[in-house]
Design an enzyme around this catalytic site. Structure first.
Site, PDB file in Angstrom:
ATOM      1  N   LYS A 298       0.863  -1.184   0.000  1.00 62.16           N
ATOM      2  CA  LYS A 298       0.000   0.000   0.000  1.00 62.16           C
ATOM      3  C   LYS A 298       0.895   1.228   0.000  1.00 62.16           C
ATOM      4  CE  LYS A 298      -4.481   1.009   0.253  1.00 62.16           C
ATOM      5  NZ  LYS A 298      -5.631   0.230  -0.238  1.00 62.16           N
TER       6      LYS A 298
ATOM      7  N   GLY B 155     -18.073   7.737  -2.426  1.00 61.97           N
ATOM      8  CA  GLY B 155     -17.050   7.882  -3.460  1.00 61.97           C
ATOM      9  C   GLY B 155     -17.082   6.670  -4.370  1.00 61.97           C
ATOM     10  N   ASN B 156     -15.931   6.259  -4.830  1.00 58.04           N
ATOM     11  CA  ASN B 156     -15.872   5.137  -5.770  1.00 58.04           C
ATOM     12  C   ASN B 156     -16.609   3.914  -5.217  1.00 58.04           C
ATOM     13  OD1 ASN B 156     -14.576   2.506  -6.647  1.00 58.04           O
ATOM     14  ND2 ASN B 156     -13.888   3.901  -8.241  1.00 58.04           N
ATOM     15  N   ALA B 157     -16.292   3.527  -3.985  1.00 55.94           N
ATOM     16  CA  ALA B 157     -16.880   2.309  -3.425  1.00 55.94           C
ATOM     17  C   ALA B 157     -18.366   2.517  -3.074  1.00 55.94           C
ATOM     18  CB  ALA B 157     -16.081   1.871  -2.197  1.00 55.94           C
ATOM     19  N   GLY B 158     -18.650   3.513  -2.243  1.00 58.16           N
ATOM     20  CA  GLY B 158     -20.008   3.697  -1.720  1.00 58.16           C
ATOM     21  C   GLY B 158     -21.009   4.137  -2.775  1.00 58.16           C
TER      22      GLY B 158
ATOM     23  N   GLY C  47     -20.054   7.070   3.125  1.00 54.15           N
ATOM     24  CA  GLY C  47     -19.006   7.271   2.113  1.00 54.15           C
ATOM     25  C   GLY C  47     -19.639   7.178   0.740  1.00 54.15           C
TER      26      GLY C  47
END
Ligand code: NAD
Length: 418
Positions: free
Chosen positions: A108, A222-225, A220
């Site tokens: 990471k 963003g991309n995920a949520g 959230g």
């Protein structure tokens, strides 16, 4: 989110968990030791002339373990990025890649900035300089970054371009999550959410819960949520609450996610959405819903709020959203936790497909990729459910840790390292 709740250090928390899993599954303490230390850590501090003057930028890359292959994991831009956080995230990537049977170790990276305070030009210069600093540390057979919080395909494109300039050749497989035009993969943009959706679908089926009769809250956007909210809506599932860094919104009858996205694009946030009630980022976790999805940052469900969680299922799209102590209390409350290293593994899985396409100069269709993704997610879920959860009544996280740890230790042994 309050980072100081419970004085939680996500890395210590993760190390505590592996000790517990090793004891439960009789994994030799000597073997486990290799997983208690990241193999390589690089920290860089570099000057960049930005529109706000000269800034010294700090960045990290941690290659946690490479027994299963070149290391792989995302790259985060966030003001809270620290070596402790990056080590924890790299450790989780190591387990996640093992769990999904990907030929990767875990890594990471992060840069400690608030990207919202910089222009696009500044972000491009910071991204390119970071690659100039770390280029000898990464590569398609060494370590392969990808997007994470506040990084995106555009940033991945700049980074790949800079790496290619340094090497004097095209190296698309050095980084994944790129724009489609320069070697990105179909479906990568929503793959984390789609993988999470597959895992949720399998869990609902196993526990005989009708998805159409559930209500979901997602922290959230963003991309995920946001992508999960979209996928759930298009599958006729009801999302009653969503939130972003500025706060959340709730409508007990369900939100029209397309309209929420338009509202966020126009105003910069989901808050003040017509017809919905504004709520806080903590309220959203405590709503009376069936499914809660943390999809922002770490340590949001802690000893402080765990007693107020009412959901039947928690789908962890974020990495490390539940502290170890809170996790135990959720298990006692019989709340099913679908852990990060399973639930959000769709992103790295499609990143793997992107890397393979880059190495072979291939182009797979969206349909092919979604099918392969679905298979991998379902297999990983079934492996845990059939061989651990239904057998010995452990939680999914313990099961996932046990499976991944055993696999990595076997690889370390087969290499003759331990
Ligand atoms: P993103 O930058 O696209 O979105 C982050 C979202 O979180 C934004 O909506 C932001 O407003 C919100 N947010 C930020 N601070 C918040 C706060 N204090 N409270 C509530 N919301 C807040 O990031 P992402 O890629 O969607 O990542 C979200 C989580 O998913 C992270 O934990 C990340 O590690 C994990 N994840 C992402 C991927 C991926 O492919 N993008 C893959 C695996 C895991």
């Amino acid at each position: 989110m309050d980072k100081d709740i419970d004085q939680i250090n996500p890395y210590d928390d993760a190390m505590g968990r592996i000790t517990e899993v090793a004891e439960r599954y009789n994994i030799d303490e000597k073997d486990i030791e290799i997983l208690k230390h990241p193999k390589k850590i690089l920290m860089v501090n570099f000057p960049v002339h930005t529109s706000r003057g000269l800034k010294i930028i700090s960045g990290y890359r941690v290659q946690y373990n490479d027994a299963l292959g070149p290391t792989k994991g995302g790259l985060r831009f966030h003001p809270h990025v620290s070596i402790t956080e990056v080590k924890a995230l790299a450790f989780w990537m190591t387990l996640k890649n093992a769990l999904l049977d990907l030929p990767y170790g875990g890594a990471k990276g992060g840069i400690t900035i608030d990207p919202r305070g910089f222009t696009q030009r500044d972000l491009e210069e910071i991204s390119r300089e970071y690659i100039r600093q770390i280029h000898s540390f990464i590569g398609p057979a060494k370590d392969i970054p990808a997007p994470d919080v506040y990084t995106n395909p555009k940033i991945m494109g700049w980074m790949m371009d800079e790496f290619g300039k340094i090497k004097g050749e095209h190296v698309p497989a050095v980084i994944t999550g790129k724009p489609l035009s320069i070697g990105g993969s179909q479906a990568r943009s929503y793959s984390t959410a789609m993988g999470g959706f597959c895992v949720l679908r399998e869990a609902l089926a196993k526990y005989k819960i009708n998805p159409l009769q559930t209500k979901t809250a997602i922290q959230g956007f963003g991309n995920a949520g946001m992508n999960l909210a979209k996928i759930m809506n298009s599958n006729n599932m009801i999302v009653v609450a969503v939130s972003d860094s500025k706060g959340g919104i709730y409508d007990k009858n369900g939100l029209n996610i397309k309209s929420v996205i338009n509202h966020k694009n126009e105003t910069g946030s989901v808050v003040n959405f017509t017809g919905a009630k504004n709520i806080t980022n903590n309220d959203i976790l405590e709503l009376n819903v069936d499914i809660v999805v943390p999809a922002a940052l770490e340590n949001v469900i802690t000893q402080k709020n765990v007693q107020n969680i009412n959901a039947k299922i928690i789908l962890e799209l974020a990495n490390g959203p539940i502290t170890r102590k809170a996790d135990k209390m959720l298990y006692e409350k019989k709340i099913i936790v679908l852990p990060d290293i399973l639930a959000n593994a769709g992103g790295v899985t499609v990143s793997y497909f992107e890397w393979m396409q880059n190495l072979y100069g291939a182009r797979w269709t969206e349909e092919e990729i979604l099918k392969k993704l679905d298979n991998r997610m379902k297999n990983a879920f079934d492996e845990l459910y059939d061989n651990y959860v239904s057998e010995s009544y452990v939680d999914f996280r313990t099961a996932a840790y046990a499976y991944a740890i055993k696999k990595i230790i076997q690889a370390e042994k087969d290499r003759g390292r331990i």
